[in-house]
Design a protein around this motif. Structure first.
Motif, PDB file in Angstrom:
ATOM      1  N   HIS A 538     -20.797 -77.413 -39.900  1.00 33.46           N
ATOM      2  CA  HIS A 538     -21.980 -76.986 -39.549  1.00 33.46           C
ATOM      3  C   HIS A 538     -21.534 -75.460 -38.998  1.00 33.46           C
ATOM      4  CE1 HIS A 538     -24.927 -80.101 -39.012  1.00 33.46           C
ATOM      5  NE2 HIS A 538     -24.442 -80.386 -39.833  1.00 33.46           N
ATOM      6  N   THR A 585     -19.134 -78.751 -35.576  1.00 31.86           N
ATOM      7  CA  THR A 585     -19.711 -80.211 -36.219  1.00 31.86           C
ATOM      8  C   THR A 585     -19.755 -79.955 -37.499  1.00 31.86           C
ATOM      9  OG1 THR A 585     -21.796 -79.527 -34.421  1.00 31.86           O
ATOM     10  CG2 THR A 585     -22.607 -81.811 -36.499  1.00 31.86           C
ATOM     11  N   GLN A 587     -19.771 -83.143 -40.449  1.00 34.46           N
ATOM     12  CA  GLN A 587     -20.527 -84.005 -40.641  1.00 34.46           C
ATOM     13  C   GLN A 587     -20.315 -84.683 -42.160  1.00 34.46           C
ATOM     14  OE1 GLN A 587     -24.780 -82.926 -40.886  1.00 34.46           O
ATOM     15  NE2 GLN A 587     -26.074 -84.324 -41.371  1.00 34.46           N
TER      16      GLN A 587
END
Length: 705
Positions: A538, A585, A587
């Motif tokens: 992100h 982040t 993921q």
């Protein structure tokens, strides 16, 4: 102008350096001497050619050094030998910890066994504990205590110092957190505990003894070392830090308490500053807190129930009085402590008693069936007239303990701590029983136990994979900064079961120097699962002057490892000075990973000069000549050192000047021009520090002579 302590180095969490200046005046002092030749051959040479000096220890595993004891004149002669590399003063340590006034309020206690929710027990894993010793006969420790040694009294029984001789309890408490296996259980109750007594009566010991204990532990083949000790020198270049790094090279995982000097930044001390140390901060679990609310002023005063907890957790309103005539709550404090004498003859006893902590006597109140609570200070509860107070119970949120030391580390700008573990109201073993203590001293052994659990559960994993798994799966505490919590709170079960290991997910980009700067961290990600994993970043929130370059998507196959570049570009003209930190982040389909990052620009809050020590020069030929040493935590254009008289407000004289100071340890000498000056604590040392450019800052260091 900031003030720093010279000569008094405080061990945070659990050990305290003692003022070393007084030892200068002693006839003989102890020094750690790093040498370029074989330590054992050096020791033999010293015995032959410097027979008046005593060789205390030889170190050939973690340091190439000898510990010697001698006079100033003897040390000066030894310094002339070509094999002498560096000389360190032998520091003293003292075990310190925080006992709790509400130690019987077990509703808020944390039992170490709660940290491990798995079926694994650490069976067969050897854990060495460098501390004050252990209760050799404790019912919860005898089964898994497997050995160790005492480097204070030099024997094979590392027993705690007994009552009446400077009693200690710290090492037993730490050992119980790791591996108690009795009425309470530790994190790894079937691990093999090896205890090394490096601190003796009243918890005092020396750096020589600490390093000697570490070497004994390596000789015994321990897998893990727990060091619940540290100091306030916020640099990684320190003898104990060197020893930690070397132990890691030998395959031993070293867990170190982060320190108890929080909540300010830059408070972590050596050896938790060592790059390879698994440094641990203290987590405060959610707790029930009982308070008395003043109905008129709306002020809150925390109280700590110790008798009849249910009574205090029932919300209602009471009158508080300092006399025995009223039957609601009796307040006992220094002003009315004689009221204790009236309780025995009272016709009507109060419903409850609130007593200041200093006056609480467990044996006295045990004779009466009265709910009792402790208050640290009764000031807010004392009233000229009877007042309504409302008992209120609240559950606090989880947190980083306020006392837990924070990073970053000066000189290498690392993010510390690495991890968090419970460190508040921890119930564990003490000689002859159990008690509840606070400290990062209590947090570190939780991680030592967790490492043992992973070594048992995943026997094929390397030490790097174990550390990576703990960091990868740690849970981030919300609204807490990276330099407060590192990767976050360890989750043992998640670490065991993870399919993804990120090697060192703490992204420390360091200090920005150039006008346009670019930093890249190579992030190593390993997929140990059976299926391919696809990841995506992100993109962090856009900030002025900062640009991130991150790969949008990438896939790692089963049993495959990839190195992913994390690139950060910065324009100093658009960014204000200070520490910048946050989370990136990452993921996948299965999980979300929040990677803490940190960088800084011209941060001036940390000490530029650290670990300053002064000692009289080891010579009888030149009076008023002194040696000193300190650490420069960053590159400095110029440093002038002045002696200042705080009584007369006089700048006595300039004693030293350094140009273009590089990062690291510096040594020097000075001779006072005024031979009437005696370096008592009326004098301080003022460091005028010129940073890059023309900016000058001042740091003042007390002289505790």
């Amino acid at each position: 102008m900031r003030k720093w302590i010279t000569m008094l180095i405080i061990i945070t969490l659990c050990f305290t350096f003692v003022d070393n200046f007084e030892t200068v005046a002693e006839e003989k002092s102890v020094y750690i001497v790093e040498v370029t030749t074989s330590p054992k051959k050096t020791a033999q040479y010293i015995k032959r050619h410097h027979p008046t000096m005593e060789v205390m220890e030889t170190f050939d595993i973690l340091l190439q050094a000898v510990a010697v004891k001698g006079t100033k004149e003897e040390l000066e002669k030894l310094q002339q030998e070509p094999f002498i590399q560096t000389i360190h003063q032998n520091q003293q340590y003292k075990a310190v910890y925080e006992t709790l006034p509400n130690k019987n309020a077990l509703q808020n206690a944390y039992i170490p066994a709660h940290f491990n929710g798995t079926k694994y027990t650490g069976k067969g894993i050897k854990i060495g504990i460098i501390d004050t010793g252990i209760d050799l006969e404790h019912e919860a420790l005898t089964d898994n205590f497997q050995g160790g040694s005492d480097v204070v009294e030099y024997n094979d029984e590392p027993a705690e110092t007994e009552e009446g001789f400077g009693q200690t309890i710290h090492g037993t408490h730490v050992a119980g957190i790791v591996g108690a296996n009795g009425k309470i259980k530790g994190v790894a109750p079937e691990s093999d505990i090896y205890a090394y007594r490096a601190l003796g009566p009243n918890g005092f010991g020396t750096s020589v003894q600490v390093i000697a204990a570490m070497e004994k532990a390596l000789e015994d083949g321990v897998d893990i070392l727990n060091l619940s000790l540290g100091n306030t020198i916020n640099v990684p270049d320190f003898p104990t830090s060197k020893a930690v790094n070397k132990a890691t090279e030998h395959g031993v995982m070293v867990v170190v308490a982060n320190g108890n000097d929080g909540p300010n930044d830059w408070t972590i001390g050596a050896p938790a500053t060592a790059p390879t140390a698994i440094s641990v901060g203290a987590y405060k679990h959610p707790m029930k807190e009982v308070s008395l609310w003043n109905a008129r002023t709306k002020e809150k005063t925390a109280i700590f129930p110790v008798e009849d907890v249910d009574f205090w957790q029932t919300e209602t309103t009471y009158y508080i009085s300092e006399t025995i005539n009223h039957t609601d709550l009796l307040l006992i404090n220094e002003a009315n402590k004689t009221v204790l004498e009236d309780i025995e003859s009272a016709k009507v006893l109060p419903k409850g008693i609130i007593v200041e902590a200093a006056l609480y006597d467990e044996s006295f109140f045990a004779n009466y069936d009265i709910p009792v609570a402790i208050v640290e200070s009764a000031d807010k509860l004392r009233q000229k007239e009877r007042m309504f107070f409302h008992v209120k119970t609240e559950t606090t949120k989880e947190d980083v303990a306020p006392f837990s030391s924070r990073g970053p580390v000066a000189m290498n700008w690392q993010m510390k701590p690495d991890l968090l573990a419970p460190g508040v109201q921890i119930v564990s073993t003490i000689p002859g029983g159990y008690d509840m203590l606070n400290g990062t001293s209590m947090a570190a052994p939780h991680i030592a136990g967790a490492v043992a659990i992973l070594k048992e559960a995943q026997p094929t994993w390397t030490n790097e994979q174990i550390i990576g798994a703990l960091k990868t799966t740690a849970r981030k505490l919300e609204n807490k900064r990276p330099i407060e919590q590192g990767a976050g709170l360890v989750q043992i079960e998640e670490a065991i079961q993870t399919d993804v290991i990120i090697n060192d997910p703490l992204l420390s980009f360091g200090k920005i120097h150039r006008f346009m700067d670019e930093r890249t961290i190579e992030l190593e990600i390993e997929n140990i699962g059976k299926e391919a994993e696809t990841f995506r970043f992100h993109i962090p929130k856009k900030e002025k002057g900062v640009t991130w370059h991150l790969p949008m998507n990438f896939t790692i196959g089963p049993n495959e490892k990839k190195t992913i570049p994390i690139k950060l570009k910065m324009n100093r003209s658009q960014i204000e000075d200070g520490i910048y930190e946050g989370y990136i982040t990452l993921q996948s389909k299965k999980a979300l990973y929040e990677l803490p990052y940190m960088y800084m620009l011209n941060e001036t809050k940390q000490k530029k000069i650290d670990g300053f020590q002064i000692k009289e020069r080891p010579s009888t030929s030149e009076e008023h000549k002194y040696e000193f040493e300190f650490y420069a935590t960053e590159m400095l254009e110029k440093v002038d050192v002045f002696l200042f008289d705080t009584e007369n407000y006089v700048l006595e004289e300039k004693i030293a000047t350094f140009d273009e100071l590089q990062i690291g340890k510096k040594e020097g000498t000075f001779q006072l021009q005024n031979d009437e000056i005696i370096l008592t604590n009326r004098f301080v040392f003022v460091f005028a520090i010129q940073l890059q450019g023309d900016k000058i800052i001042y740091e003042t260091i007390d002289n505790k002579g």
